[in-house]
Enzyme design. Sequence first.
Site, PDB file in Angstrom:
ATOM      1  N   PRO A 179      12.336  12.451  28.936  1.00 42.64           N
ATOM      2  CA  PRO A 179      11.531  11.717  27.845  1.00 42.64           C
ATOM      3  C   PRO A 179      10.721  10.489  28.248  1.00 42.64           C
ATOM      4  O   PRO A 179      10.807  10.260  29.382  1.00 42.64           O
ATOM      5  CB  PRO A 179      12.642  11.114  27.096  1.00 42.64           C
ATOM      6  CG  PRO A 179      13.712  11.219  28.271  1.00 42.64           C
ATOM      7  CD  PRO A 179      13.536  12.119  29.450  1.00 42.64           C
ATOM      8  N   GLY A 211       4.690   6.996  29.471  1.00 44.74           N
ATOM      9  CA  GLY A 211       4.774   8.079  30.516  1.00 44.74           C
ATOM     10  C   GLY A 211       3.544   8.841  30.160  1.00 44.74           C
ATOM     11  O   GLY A 211       3.219   9.124  28.823  1.00 44.74           O
ATOM     12  N   LYS A 242      24.168  12.031  23.602  1.00 43.59           N
ATOM     13  CA  LYS A 242      24.558  11.498  24.941  1.00 43.59           C
ATOM     14  C   LYS A 242      26.183  11.093  24.823  1.00 43.59           C
ATOM     15  O   LYS A 242      26.481  10.111  25.177  1.00 43.59           O
ATOM     16  CB  LYS A 242      23.721  10.140  25.063  1.00 43.59           C
ATOM     17  CG  LYS A 242      22.102  10.466  25.187  1.00 43.59           C
ATOM     18  CD  LYS A 242      21.526   9.095  25.601  1.00 43.59           C
ATOM     19  CE  LYS A 242      19.985   9.160  25.571  1.00 43.59           C
ATOM     20  NZ  LYS A 242      19.293   9.457  24.046  1.00 43.59           N
ATOM     21  N   VAL A 243      26.585  12.346  24.988  1.00 40.48           N
ATOM     22  CA  VAL A 243      28.094  12.367  24.922  1.00 40.48           C
ATOM     23  C   VAL A 243      28.737  11.547  25.963  1.00 40.48           C
ATOM     24  O   VAL A 243      28.336  11.963  27.156  1.00 40.48           O
ATOM     25  CB  VAL A 243      28.547  14.014  24.655  1.00 40.48           C
ATOM     26  CG1 VAL A 243      30.086  13.580  24.567  1.00 40.48           C
ATOM     27  CG2 VAL A 243      27.871  14.600  23.722  1.00 40.48           C
ATOM     28  N   LYS A 257      14.485  18.284  19.563  1.00 38.28           N
ATOM     29  CA  LYS A 257      15.623  17.407  19.822  1.00 38.28           C
ATOM     30  C   LYS A 257      15.903  16.631  18.889  1.00 38.28           C
ATOM     31  O   LYS A 257      15.070  15.699  18.331  1.00 38.28           O
ATOM     32  CB  LYS A 257      15.555  16.807  21.245  1.00 38.28           C
ATOM     33  CG  LYS A 257      16.385  15.751  21.657  1.00 38.28           C
ATOM     34  CD  LYS A 257      16.078  14.993  22.946  1.00 38.28           C
ATOM     35  CE  LYS A 257      15.328  13.816  22.726  1.00 38.28           C
ATOM     36  NZ  LYS A 257      16.070  12.713  22.086  1.00 38.28           N
TER      37      LYS A 257
END
Length: 211
Positions: free
Chosen positions: A168, A175, A60-61, A31
């Site tokens: 993510p 995480g 992140k359009v 990514k």
Amino acid sequence: MTDLILALDVLTREEAIEIAEKTAPCLDSIKIGYPLVLGAGLSIAGELAEFGLPLIADFKVADIPNTNRLIAEHVFEAGFSAIITQGFTGSDSVTSCVEAAHDAGGECYVVAEMSHPGALEFLSGENAEKIAGMAVKCNADGIIAPATRPDRVRKLREIIGSKKILSPGIGAQGGSAKDIANMIDGMIVGRSIYQAEDPAKAAREYSEFRR
Ligand code: C5P
């Protein structure tokens, strides 16, 4: 299947190629987003595509439908396999991205909830759940949901059923791959791999959580 997706947020072409060379055998996809594309140019997508892994465009359009489509068309022409769009812009904007992705034979993922602490200020809870439901109605391929909050991933899974969840927030943001891997379809890991002393070893270790 839980894939391992490298978030390659390095700033130069040289670093990107070096890390990709070291880690590619343990990855399912890569990514990239603004940090690398603004540093190295969109042509970096073509170079990374040579590693034979699907490439996800994390821009992140978040625009009107027409602009979303124009952005998505560029992305797929550049060699990406998938695009990430924001969902808060509404179903017409999301549909536009999904259609452009599918027309190009690619995929579109919708950000339902982000992984950082500030995400809780506006786009969590009910709003995130609404976005997840909308992503399904818009025929998106899946959603982005936070590995930092497994309880939220569980809730969003109830809403989206068998659509994919890419998560993510593993590693640098706190995480745990072990806690989240069996709930999701893709573990997105950035700094914990590309900033590791030995990125190949770090990628190999995360790849052990693939299932
Ligand atoms: O370095 P780290 O593993 O925290 O990288 C996480 C990647 O996932 C970054 O590229 C970040 O932009 C992205 N991301 C995120 N939270 C979201 C969506 C994308 O952290 N909800």
